[in-house]
Write a protein that holds these residues in place. Structure first.
Motif, PDB file in Angstrom:
ATOM      1  N   ILE A   1      32.706  20.555 -24.532  1.00 56.65           N
ATOM      2  CA  ILE A   1      32.572  19.190 -25.066  1.00 56.65           C
ATOM      3  C   ILE A   1      33.133  19.124 -26.486  1.00 56.65           C
ATOM      4  CG2 ILE A   1      30.889  17.465 -25.857  1.00 56.65           C
ATOM      5  CD1 ILE A   1      29.141  18.348 -23.416  1.00 56.65           C
ATOM      6  N   LYS A   2      32.751  20.099 -27.300  1.00 55.93           N
ATOM      7  CA  LYS A   2      33.227  20.129 -28.682  1.00 55.93           C
ATOM      8  C   LYS A   2      34.753  20.182 -28.744  1.00 55.93           C
ATOM      9  CE  LYS A   2      29.624  22.218 -31.398  1.00 55.93           C
ATOM     10  NZ  LYS A   2      29.111  23.535 -31.746  1.00 55.93           N
TER      11      LYS A   2
ATOM     12  N   LEU B   1      46.230  16.022 -21.529  1.00 53.24           N
ATOM     13  CA  LEU B   1      46.038  15.876 -22.974  1.00 53.24           C
ATOM     14  C   LEU B   1      46.285  17.207 -23.694  1.00 53.24           C
ATOM     15  CD1 LEU B   1      44.886  14.363 -25.561  1.00 53.24           C
ATOM     16  CD2 LEU B   1      42.652  15.202 -24.832  1.00 53.24           C
ATOM     17  N   ASN B   2      45.722  18.252 -23.141  1.00 50.75           N
ATOM     18  CA  ASN B   2      45.878  19.567 -23.777  1.00 50.75           C
ATOM     19  C   ASN B   2      47.324  20.036 -23.778  1.00 50.75           C
ATOM     20  OD1 ASN B   2      43.201  20.081 -24.596  1.00 50.75           O
ATOM     21  ND2 ASN B   2      42.638  20.578 -22.489  1.00 50.75           N
TER      22      ASN B   2
ATOM     23  N   GLU C   1      37.801  19.384 -17.353  1.00 47.94           N
ATOM     24  CA  GLU C   1      39.001  20.173 -17.613  1.00 47.94           C
ATOM     25  C   GLU C   1      40.223  19.553 -16.942  1.00 47.94           C
ATOM     26  OE1 GLU C   1      37.654  23.988 -16.303  1.00 47.94           O
ATOM     27  OE2 GLU C   1      37.016  24.604 -18.302  1.00 47.94           O
ATOM     28  N   GLN C   2      40.020  19.059 -15.688  1.00 51.78           N
ATOM     29  CA  GLN C   2      41.104  18.398 -14.964  1.00 51.78           C
ATOM     30  C   GLN C   2      41.576  17.153 -15.723  1.00 51.78           C
ATOM     31  OE1 GLN C   2      42.955  19.131 -12.417  1.00 51.78           O
ATOM     32  NE2 GLN C   2      41.929  21.102 -12.105  1.00 51.78           N
TER      33      GLN C   2
ATOM     34  N   ALA D   1      39.434   7.822 -19.230  1.00 52.21           N
ATOM     35  CA  ALA D   1      38.999   8.712 -18.138  1.00 52.21           C
ATOM     36  C   ALA D   1      38.386   9.992 -18.714  1.00 52.21           C
ATOM     37  CB  ALA D   1      40.172   9.048 -17.232  1.00 52.21           C
ATOM     38  N   ILE D   2      39.018  10.503 -19.775  1.00 55.30           N
ATOM     39  CA  ILE D   2      38.504  11.726 -20.400  1.00 55.30           C
ATOM     40  C   ILE D   2      37.122  11.455 -20.992  1.00 55.30           C
ATOM     41  CG2 ILE D   2      38.869  13.421 -22.239  1.00 55.30           C
ATOM     42  CD1 ILE D   2      41.914  12.975 -21.826  1.00 55.30           C
TER      43      ILE D   2
END
Lengths: 606, 250
Positions: free
Chosen positions: A529-530, A584-585, A578-579, A550-551
């Motif tokens: 979460i962080k 984004l990542n 995570e999906q 959505a995230i």
């Protein structure tokens, strides 16, 4: 043969060691720490052990067990004088102390089993294999009941205890392996709760114990108590508060006393600071090493009597001892070193790590048992005389103290009355004349065929095995039939009770693992979460607003489920998050790479 | 324990069989390996299946440690043999073997430890040899020599007086000094008995070495054993009193 580990089950700290290419090594945890504090705490999430449990000593003293080794194989009356020092509640059932934790009561072997399990898990994680066999150390001066309790603890923890080995002799194995010494050595082992002294002869790989003595209720804890008593008295006098009425503050006082004692091994003076209850501020004072030493002198003097007796029993004088080896954390105190040096007339050897040497020696013994090390052999002794009760309440000695084990003695029994069908036998351990002054180990009833008085001949064999534990067998000499004996221990768990505890332990093992999984899942969820929050803040503008929403939705779902009790649900929501944040990542990574590459030539990148 | 208990004695059955006992002959029978049933020719292990063999219940401690029945034993040799056999029998080396072998190793090691403990000490060694040769010493109480007995009676009175007295008083000091003198005298006496014993030990060993079976040799053997028994018994008597004295005035 499966790997056998060596375990030092200490009063204050415990360690596990294994043999690696002829050298014993301690198993560290993920952070490189070698010691597991021997503390068990009952928290809202279940039972926890070790470093994390230690935090609860002051937070929740009534539900946090420490120094449980002091209660192994003992009844409540044995520890009456020190009950006031322990914040948790102790009772007794069937000659065995029970410790109350929440709704349940636990015997000392069950608490010790939790510590052993923690060590087992640590070794399994580190060595990537299942561990089922162990050598466990005990103070040399432990009696039969205390040894049996330690063996029971191993069983409850799911370990086959191949050998119970004495702590000072274990230390001598590690020492001998390192130094290859020949001659006579004295091992002075002063730990958190116990004192042992063993005199050994080392010759051509044989470690022959000549004599052992000790006190199973004398250790660094007793030094701490002298300080605690001083602080309580001063706080009462200066602040008008009886701090002993506040269990959590008492634990803080005890821990502060212990820390101050440790600091004064290196420093000449130190500051004491204790928070007072009910917002009364703090109690502070300076404590010098001289002050500590004058308070601790009586405790340390008490350690010298067993030393003198062991030297005498070995048929030696202090000058016959070639080397003195120090073991146990309490030997770090300069006063202890001075007194030992004065007694033996030579400076003690203190280059070994006194906290680790016992576990290392246990690993050496484990290697001997598995056939790895073949040139070393330990010949240990029984620390206390074994006998039976005879007429007039007198103990008749069968196996004298300091007899090399295995040791056996036979005794013939008959009847005094015609048709008598049983003979009651009471087994004792100790050095005194009268039964009442010695330790009652067990009672059993010999079955005798109904014959005229004096005709039956039952031979009873008392055998002390290499663990220092008594085995009793009986044979009817007329029929040559052996009979099984049901020995009822005076201060120990019965076989059925141990079996039940093993079952319980397996039953709760599932629950324990569940609790552990939940805690781990929560911790992982929190860090996910962080991290996602941070990514959103840094790179949220790089993805479309729908994607960002959505995230955020996945984030809030994980936050909700995180406080539940289902680790699977938490893991499932983590996968969803995570999906959702995958793109984004990636975008964020590309962006930072691009920024990093700006202004650099191709040649610098490749 | 290595020996079959003697059915005539209760509470004292650690004594070996005497020479004349007919059961002694029985153990001459060849033994069979418990595992493969072949005849055991090796010393401690079956040569066929290499399984450890139990030490016979009737093996005496001298035989167990491989020494002749002599009273002068070299402690260094004795220790070396004890270490060697410990390496052969100690349970540490049988952990990976069958339960049966573990049981045998445990009981063999216990016998070995008792044998070494008994033979290591010259007095216990002599008492044991005496028991082997003539039967138990412990239940035959020879009365102490008359002069010693008188002395001890007087000493007991002084001890009583000292126990009842104020230790710090003049009388206490005086009694203590008397007891100390007595203790020294008794220790000298014990020392004399021990040198007499050593002479007897040497006589015994010499007689054994000659190996004669004449009636003269038999008479000599009986004389040595009889004197040894009396001296050992007196020495124990004096020793107990010295210990008691030392404990009282310590």
């Amino acid at each position: 043969m499966a790997r056998i580990v060596g375990i030092d089950l200490g009063t204050t700290n415990s360690l596990v060691a294994y043999m690696n290419e002829g050298q014993p090594c301690i198993v560290p945890d993920r952070n490189g720490r070698t010691m597991v504090p021997s503390v068990v705490a009952l928290t809202d999430n279940g039972l926890i052990v070790g470093d994390s449990a230690k935090k609860y000593l002051t937070r929740n003293p009534e539900r946090t067990v420490y120094s449980v080794k002091r209660f192994m194989g003992r009844g409540l009356s044995d520890v009456q004088s020190e009950l006031a020092y322990f914040p948790y509640s102790l009772t007794e059932t069937g000659g065995v102390i029970r410790i109350r934790l929440g709704q349940k009561s636990y015997s000392p072997p069950q608490i010790s089993a939790m510590i052993l399990k923690e060590l087992k898990l640590r070794a399994e994680a580190y060595l990537s294999e299942s561990i089922t066999k162990a050598v466990i150390t005990v103070p040399a001066y432990f009696n039969d009941s205390q040894r049996q309790a330690t063996k029971d603890a191993g069983l409850i923890a799911g370990l086959e205890v191949l050998r119970i080995i004495n702590e000072p002799t274990a230390a001598s194995l590690a020492y001998g392996l390192q130094k290859n010494t020949q001659g006579t050595i004295a091992v002075y082992d002063f730990g958190g709760g116990t004192l042992d002294i063993s005199i050994l002869k080392l010759k051509d790989g044989i470690f022959e114990v000549l004599a052992t003595n000790g006190d199973t209720h004398l250790g660094g804890d007793d030094v701490d108590r002298v300080l605690v008593d001083l602080f309580i008295a001063e706080i009462r006098e200066r602040e008008g508060i009886d701090i002993s009425g506040y269990p959590d503050h008492m634990q803080a006082v005890r821990l502060e006393a212990e820390r101050a004692k440790i600091r004064l091994s290196d420093e000449l003076k130190t500051e004491i600071a204790i928070e007072l209850p009910e917002d009364k501020g703090r109690f502070t004072r300076e404590l010098t090493r001289d002050q500590l030493e004058s308070l601790a002198t009586s405790v340390i003097e008490r350690t010298l009597t067993p030393c003198r007796m062991a030297i005498k029993d070995a048929g030696l004088t202090p000058k016959d001892i070639d080397e003195v080896v120090l073991v146990g954390g309490s030997t770090r105190m300069p006063l202890v070193r001075q007194r030992v040096e004065a007694l033996f007339g030579k400076p003690p050897h203190c280059h070994l790590n006194p906290d680790e040497v016992v576990a290392l020696g246990a690993a050496v013994q484990a290697d001997i048992l598995s056939g790895g090390t073949t040139d070393m052999l330990l010949l240990d002794v029984t620390p206390l005389s074994l006998g039976i009760e005879t007429m007039g309440g007198v103990m008749s000695s069968l196996i004298r103290r300091n007899t090399t084990i295995p040791a056996s003695a036979k005794e013939m029994f008959t009847t005094y009355v015609d048709g008598q069908t049983g003979v009651d036998i009471h087994i004792l351990q100790g050095e005194r004349e009268l039964v009442k002054d010695n330790r009652s180990l067990a009672r059993f009833r010999l079955k005798v065929p109904p014959l005229p008085a004096g005709v039956p001949r039952i031979e009873v064999t008392f055998l002390i095995d290499a663990n220092g534990i008594l085995n009793v067998t009986a044979t009817d000499m007329r029929t040559a039939q052996s009979q099984s004996i049901e020995v009822k221990p005076s201060y120990g768990l019965s076989d059925t009770e141990v079996e039940r505890m093993i079952e319980d332990s397996f039953k709760f093992a599932a629950e324990d693992i569940g609790a552990r999984k939940l805690i781990e899942a929560r911790l992982d969820a929190e860090s996910l979460i962080k991290a996602t929050d941070r990514s959103l803040a840094e790179a949220g503008h790089l993805v479309g607003p729908e994607e960002a929403d959505a995230i955020r939705a996945a984030l809030s779902q994980l936050s909700t489920v995180k406080d539940g009790t289902d680790p699977h649900a938490i893991r499932a929501r983590m996968v969803e998050l995570e999906q959702a944040a995958k793109h984004l990542n990636t975008v964020m990574l590309d962006d930072s790479l691009k920024k990093g590459l700006q202004g650099k030539k191709i040649s610098e990148v490749s | 324990m290595a020996h079959a208990p003697c059915p005539f004695l209760l509470m004292d059955n650690n004594q070996p069989l005497s020479h004349s006992d007919p059961r002694r002959q029985l153990r001459m029978a060849r033994s069979m390996c418990w595992h493969c049933q072949s005849e055991v020719t090796g010393e401690y292990f079956c040569e066929r299946c290499v399984k450890v063999q139990p030490v016979s219940k009737d093996t005496d401690y001298f035989t167990c440690l491989g020494f002749p029945r002599r009273l002068a034993l070299d402690p260094k040799q004795l220790e070396a043999k004890f270490y060697e056999l410990s390496r052969t029998f100690h349970p540490d080396f049988y952990q990976t073997k069958s339960t049966n072998e573990q049981t045998i190793s445990l009981s063999n090691a216990a016998v070995l430890n008792t044998a070494y403990r008994t033979l290591r000490d010259p007095i216990q060694r002599a008492e044991y040899l005496l028991a082997l040769e003539t039967g138990s010493v412990k239940d035959i109480r020879t009365s102490p020599p008359a002069d010693l007995f008188e002395e001890i009676l007087e000493l007991q009175d002084t001890l009583e007086e000292y126990r009842a007295s104020d230790r710090g008083s003049d009388q206490g000091h005086r009694l203590r000094a008397t007891l100390q003198t007595e203790q020294e005298a008794l220790e000298r006496r014990k020392g004399e008995m021990e040198s007499q014993l050593r002479r007897l030990f040497a006589d015994w060993d010499k007689l054994q070495d000659t190996g004669e079976a004449t009636s003269q040799a038999r008479a000599e053997r009986d004389r040595i054993l009889k004197q040894m028994r009396a001296l050992l018994s007196h020495r124990t008597y004096v020793n107990n009193i010295v210990n008691d004295l030392a404990a009282t005035i310590a």
